[in-house]
Scaffold this motif. Structure first.
Motif, PDB file in Angstrom:
ATOM      1  N   ASP B  22      -9.248  -0.882   6.106  1.00 42.17           N
ATOM      2  CA  ASP B  22      -8.618  -1.857   5.855  1.00 42.17           C
ATOM      3  C   ASP B  22      -9.396  -3.322   5.823  1.00 42.17           C
ATOM      4  OD1 ASP B  22      -8.793  -2.426   8.631  1.00 42.17           O
ATOM      5  OD2 ASP B  22      -6.498  -2.644   8.589  1.00 42.17           O
ATOM      6  N   THR B  99     -14.818  -2.851  -1.925  1.00 46.95           N
ATOM      7  CA  THR B  99     -13.406  -3.636  -1.869  1.00 46.95           C
ATOM      8  C   THR B  99     -12.989  -4.040  -3.034  1.00 46.95           C
ATOM      9  OG1 THR B  99     -14.523  -6.010  -1.866  1.00 46.95           O
ATOM     10  CG2 THR B  99     -14.110  -4.858   0.306  1.00 46.95           C
ATOM     11  N   ARG B 199      -1.388  -4.960 -10.220  1.00 49.59           N
ATOM     12  CA  ARG B 199      -0.695  -5.091  -8.871  1.00 49.59           C
ATOM     13  C   ARG B 199      -1.524  -5.594  -7.626  1.00 49.59           C
ATOM     14  NH1 ARG B 199      -0.028  -0.634  -5.158  1.00 49.59           N
ATOM     15  NH2 ARG B 199       1.697  -1.142  -3.301  1.00 49.59           N
ATOM     16  N   ALA B 200      -2.743  -5.047  -7.768  1.00 54.29           N
ATOM     17  CA  ALA B 200      -3.766  -5.302  -6.698  1.00 54.29           C
ATOM     18  C   ALA B 200      -3.991  -6.985  -6.633  1.00 54.29           C
ATOM     19  CB  ALA B 200      -5.016  -4.389  -6.793  1.00 54.29           C
ATOM     20  N   VAL B 201      -4.270  -7.586  -7.798  1.00 56.47           N
ATOM     21  CA  VAL B 201      -4.688  -8.783  -8.188  1.00 56.47           C
ATOM     22  C   VAL B 201      -3.457  -9.681  -7.956  1.00 56.47           C
ATOM     23  CG1 VAL B 201      -5.487 -10.479  -9.821  1.00 56.47           C
ATOM     24  CG2 VAL B 201      -6.540  -8.221  -9.485  1.00 56.47           C
ATOM     25  N   TRP B 203       0.120  -8.793  -7.051  1.00 61.49           N
ATOM     26  CA  TRP B 203       1.286  -8.494  -6.645  1.00 61.49           C
ATOM     27  C   TRP B 203       1.034  -7.180  -5.457  1.00 61.49           C
ATOM     28  CZ3 TRP B 203       5.277 -11.251  -7.624  1.00 61.49           C
ATOM     29  CH2 TRP B 203       5.484 -11.938  -8.768  1.00 61.49           C
ATOM     30  N   PRO B 204       0.156  -7.644  -4.436  1.00 62.29           N
ATOM     31  CA  PRO B 204      -0.440  -6.704  -3.509  1.00 62.29           C
ATOM     32  C   PRO B 204       0.490  -5.943  -2.668  1.00 62.29           C
ATOM     33  CG  PRO B 204      -1.355  -8.966  -2.959  1.00 62.29           C
ATOM     34  CD  PRO B 204      -0.697  -8.922  -4.323  1.00 62.29           C
ATOM     35  N   GLY B 205       1.414  -6.760  -2.467  1.00 60.43           N
ATOM     36  CA  GLY B 205       2.619  -6.025  -1.468  1.00 60.43           C
ATOM     37  C   GLY B 205       3.739  -5.604  -1.931  1.00 60.43           C
ATOM     38  N   ASP B 207       5.967  -2.856  -3.625  1.00 61.05           N
ATOM     39  CA  ASP B 207       5.925  -1.405  -3.803  1.00 61.05           C
ATOM     40  C   ASP B 207       6.622  -0.710  -4.900  1.00 61.05           C
ATOM     41  OD1 ASP B 207       4.178  -0.785  -1.517  1.00 61.05           O
ATOM     42  OD2 ASP B 207       5.932  -0.606  -0.023  1.00 61.05           O
ATOM     43  N   ILE B 375     -10.300   0.744  -8.207  1.00 61.38           N
ATOM     44  CA  ILE B 375      -9.254   1.115  -7.314  1.00 61.38           C
ATOM     45  C   ILE B 375      -9.145   2.826  -7.342  1.00 61.38           C
ATOM     46  CG2 ILE B 375      -7.112   1.110  -6.614  1.00 61.38           C
ATOM     47  CD1 ILE B 375      -6.866  -1.897  -7.530  1.00 61.38           C
TER      48      ILE B 375
END
Lengths: 394, 394
Positions: B22, B99, B199-201, B203-205, B207, B375
């Motif tokens: 992480d 990363t 999503r990564a850019v 809305w990372p949280g 699910d 990713i």
């Protein structure tokens, strides 16, 4: 105690136990090889798991000369779990072992509309009787799984705006049950637990599975990538209120028009038949008429199958499942229902999506839900997180 | 070498590394506490990971007197990955660190219809140039992620019956690319990788996330429970051929009638406009007309939004996402497109499903796909399985 605080705590034995959960017997040497741990560490952890009662020594491995090495596997009766399927007007409760095998069960007509206190009191008392019957105590209960006939926020175990469950909205089911059994209580909606149960019984290797319940309501339980999918608010699979093209003028109890449930549920089919002058009020009436060969009833069920097929076509495009299993009380006349479903799904879907798609009647029937509730409880109890509480030393 | 065969192999350092993936710096003492491993074991494993180059010592922790303890974290430039987004008529390729940060990139008009040999030759040559540019060698490449504009069997990396990709059906993309870069090659369809990237850019949280691409075709990428969902044949999210009620007479190139793609894609909107006497042939024409204030074009885009909304209503009921992000070339006129989507989704869905639902324009735009491909590659390279090959000692 945090799992990581103690060098002899459950965190250390956990990795070994997760290997042994599948029930396959292994020797200490095999465990050392699979985990990469030193033989002495494996020996100590096996002893600890034996002491906790989680694993047992089983039939010796084939001797290669000298003393045969012992094998170890999950002890299915280390604990039991409590599994309950609470429907609109019925309730099933069972005690199962850690493989999900039913040890004792009870069924009764219980109205969910009596409210949580009455229904959960019945549940707790029935569970206590079943424990007595199987000569287990409440200290033997590792976890509890409960299915409810409405939307459930899985993370808190609370029903959320359940339409047919007066008094249950935001009721803290786990907290109430834990006053009697101080263990983890997992709550989910009945279609989700039926999906888990049906898959375990009939389609154990299938990772992309859709269970559709057609009864007084219509809903789906989704398994994608081998995991039950609940969505952001726990209401994934709520296909009963997707609009069907032919129903644009049919009002639904949800306030919209043309919902699948307003066209293809048991009561909706009965209403269609009444409009044609045929005496029918419930899904059971429809099933009886079909079994007596009523042409109108057969045609109405087949049309309901087509309506369900219309929504399932979208589901097939979206989820690309390999098995769709149709259950619920209307699946008792599944030959006509499924014929309608197949007619539309195979006409409307892309060839790639249906090439390996199977659409069948559910086989676990009324047992599916209670088996699914047991799976929910066992999965939690034997998980690394559940292990630390469910099997804490007395 | 099997991962479990060696006491000093990657299996042993893997558990420590999964913690450090992480990027958060940790001391040896913190690592010992989190894993329950003995301090001496942690020290040995940290040394091994340092030797492999996977982690680095970072800025010292706050001193509590005496020599301050060292902290360790993922070394983002231990290796690089190669990420490619191959569209119908464009191609993007990038080199990223571990990363996902882009180190170098290239874009070109490349027709996918030229076939796999020509397109992949371009990919390999471009990648080699980017490696030279960033002064890395092909030995530094840990894994490769590739997005293709058609259905892909993710397990084999082979396109399956891709409609706009002549010559690509069942072509072994990983094997071909591995002749030049002998590393893991992950292949997926472009909408899936865009979903991962967006999503990564943005809305990372989140699910439970749905990415919808509206361009020449229409498709969705589904993230449920934090994981990309591909379905049994890898074609989950194929919503372009779900039937829309108003389109029952409109033929689709798939052979059916009334498919969403035949009504609401860029070319479909252009056709609607031509029927009204407005000059438009492509989605780009439609976008230009909207930007010039053409009322007919605005109305046609809004109606396309309603059609997409009809299918997304079913998706919302089935998947219960919390964010729907709309991308693709038609999202450049997203105010009208999304207005139509929202109009239908918020009218037709149950209150519980839309209470916390956000429907927005994609922000990562054309970068989403290549970030998603990165990713895919990084996730594999740093996974316990990927680690043993991507970081094998030279």
């Amino acid at each position: 105690m945090r799992m990581s605080d103690s060098p002899t705590g459950r965190a250390d034995v956990g990795d070994l136990f997760q290997l042994l959960r599948d029930g396959v017997p292994r020797t200490r040497a095999e465990l050392a090889k699979s985990t990469g741990l030193a033989r002495s560490t494996v020996a100590a952890r096996v002893d600890e798991l034996m002491r906790m009662g989680l694993i047992t020594a089983v039939a010796d491995a084939v001797s290669t000369g000298g003393r045969p090495p012992s094998q170890f596997a999950l002890n299915p009766s280390a604990k039991v779990v409590l599994a309950a399927d609470l429907g609109a007007s019925h309730a099933n409760v069972a005690i199962t072992d850690l493989t999900g095998a039913i040890l004792a069960e009870a069924s009764e007509r219980v109205e969910i509309a009596q409210g949580p206190e009455a229904v959960l009191t019945w549940l707790v008392e029935s569970a206590q009787r079943l424990l007595d019957e199987t000569e287990r105590s409440s200290a033997d209960v590792a976890a509890i799984g409960i299915g409810l006939p409405g939307p459930v926020e899985h993370s808190t175990g609370q029903p959320v705006n359940p339409p047919i469950m007066p008094g249950w909205d935001r009721f803290d089911v786990p907290a109430w049950v834990q006053r009697h059994f101080p263990v983890a209580v997992l709550v989910d909606n009945d279609v989700n637990i039926s999906a888990l149960g049906e898959r375990a019984v009939a389609w154990p290797g299938v990772d992309h599975f859709l269970f559709v319940k057609v009864a007084t309501g219509i809903g789906a339980g989704i398994v994608s990538d081998g995991r039950l999918q609940r969505g952001a608010q726990g209401i994934a699979g709520d296909i009963g209120h997707v609009r069907v093209a032919r129903g644009v003028d049919v009002p639904c109890h949800c306030g919209n028009h043309g919902c699948l449930e307003a066209l293809a549920s048991g009561p909706a089919i009965a209403r269609t038949l009444r409009d044609q002058g045929v005496e029918a009020h419930t899904g059971d009436d429809v099933v009886a008429l079909v079994k007596h060969g009523s042409l109108e009833a057969i045609q109405a069920v087949r049309q309901a199958g087509r309506d369900i097929g219309e929504v399932l076509t979208a589901s097939v495009s979206l989820l690309n499942p390999s098995v769709i299993s149709i259950g619920g009380s209307m699946a008792r006349v599944s030959e006509h229902l499924i014929a309608g479903v197949r007619e539309i799904v195979y006409t409307r879907s892309t060839p790639l999506a249906t090439e390996h798609l199977t659409i069948v009647q559910s086989t676990a029937a009324s047992k599916a839900a209670v088996i699914g509730a047991s799976i929910l409880a066992v999965e939690h109890a034997l998980s690394p997180a559940g292990l630390s509480t469910a099997f804490a030393p007395a």
